[in-house]
Design a protein around this motif. Sequence first.
Motif, PDB file in Angstrom:
ATOM      1  N   UNK A  31       3.519 -13.673  14.522  1.00  0.00           N
ATOM      2  CA  UNK A  31       3.727 -15.108  14.748  1.00  0.00           C
ATOM      3  C   UNK A  31       2.789 -15.663  15.812  1.00  0.00           C
ATOM      4  N   UNK A  32       2.496 -14.837  16.817  1.00  0.00           N
ATOM      5  CA  UNK A  32       1.660 -15.298  17.928  1.00  0.00           C
ATOM      6  C   UNK A  32       0.205 -14.896  17.775  1.00  0.00           C
ATOM      7  N   UNK A  33      -0.118 -14.230  16.626  1.00  0.00           N
ATOM      8  CA  UNK A  33      -1.481 -13.704  16.430  1.00  0.00           C
ATOM      9  C   UNK A  33      -1.876 -12.870  17.649  1.00  0.00           C
ATOM     10  N   UNK A  34      -1.024 -11.914  17.944  1.00  0.00           N
ATOM     11  CA  UNK A  34      -1.196 -11.128  19.163  1.00  0.00           C
ATOM     12  C   UNK A  34      -2.511 -10.344  19.160  1.00  0.00           C
ATOM     13  N   UNK A  35      -3.113 -10.261  20.331  1.00  0.00           N
ATOM     14  CA  UNK A  35      -4.329  -9.447  20.447  1.00  0.00           C
ATOM     15  C   UNK A  35      -3.968  -7.965  20.405  1.00  0.00           C
ATOM     16  N   UNK A  36      -4.835  -7.182  19.796  1.00  0.00           N
ATOM     17  CA  UNK A  36      -4.647  -5.738  19.694  1.00  0.00           C
ATOM     18  C   UNK A  36      -5.971  -5.048  19.996  1.00  0.00           C
ATOM     19  N   UNK A  37      -5.888  -3.751  20.184  1.00  0.00           N
ATOM     20  CA  UNK A  37      -7.083  -2.912  20.264  1.00  0.00           C
ATOM     21  C   UNK A  37      -7.110  -2.059  19.002  1.00  0.00           C
ATOM     22  N   UNK A  38      -8.279  -1.877  18.423  1.00  0.00           N
ATOM     23  CA  UNK A  38      -8.425  -1.039  17.234  1.00  0.00           C
ATOM     24  C   UNK A  38      -9.383   0.095  17.596  1.00  0.00           C
ATOM     25  N   UNK A  39      -8.803   1.292  17.659  1.00  0.00           N
ATOM     26  CA  UNK A  39      -9.588   2.491  17.980  1.00  0.00           C
ATOM     27  C   UNK A  39      -9.950   3.162  16.662  1.00  0.00           C
ATOM     28  N   UNK A  40     -11.247   3.229  16.369  1.00  0.00           N
ATOM     29  CA  UNK A  40     -11.715   3.837  15.129  1.00  0.00           C
ATOM     30  C   UNK A  40     -12.288   5.205  15.432  1.00  0.00           C
ATOM     31  N   UNK A  41     -11.696   6.223  14.811  1.00  0.00           N
ATOM     32  CA  UNK A  41     -12.158   7.603  14.970  1.00  0.00           C
ATOM     33  C   UNK A  41     -12.834   8.004  13.670  1.00  0.00           C
ATOM     34  N   UNK A  42     -14.064   8.446  13.764  1.00  0.00           N
ATOM     35  CA  UNK A  42     -14.835   8.864  12.598  1.00  0.00           C
ATOM     36  C   UNK A  42     -14.769  10.385  12.490  1.00  0.00           C
ATOM     37  N   UNK A  43     -13.948  10.869  11.563  1.00  0.00           N
ATOM     38  CA  UNK A  43     -13.764  12.313  11.404  1.00  0.00           C
ATOM     39  C   UNK A  43     -15.033  13.015  10.939  1.00  0.00           C
ATOM     40  N   UNK A  44     -15.960  12.292  10.320  1.00  0.00           N
ATOM     41  CA  UNK A  44     -17.218  12.900   9.876  1.00  0.00           C
ATOM     42  C   UNK A  44     -18.079  13.369  11.050  1.00  0.00           C
TER      43      UNK A  44
END
Length: 128
Positions: A31-44
């Motif tokens: 509802x609030x369009x909350x900010x997030x962190x997106x941690x991307x782990x590349x298994x390759x």
Amino acid sequence: MSVLQGRFFVGAEIDSGAYGVVCRGVDLKSETRRPVAVKTVDLELLPPDRREFAATTLETELRIMQTLDHPNVLRAITVVAMDERRHIVLELCCGPSVQQLLDARGAFEPDEARDLVQQCLEALRHLH
């Protein structure tokens, strides 16, 4: 920039490490369009014989993080698996790191250092 599962907008990079990056994001369906962190782990980027173990470990870590509720511990929201990448969506922690504060202003006063260590110990107690 991309959108994961039609829900999480992934924006500018915040930091990077040996196996991936952390980007600022937004939960488009909150509802609030909350900010997030997106941690991307590349298994390759891992040796082939460690990829399955790493993927399982990440999933276990996520399940544990989703159960935690403490002001000094980030909560994991979800993980999105795409090919050999795992996108871990976390609460966003804003503000400078302890290292950035030390670099900018020098050593903490004893009372400030004590308060910081106390917060860290409380978080560790909650985790164990």
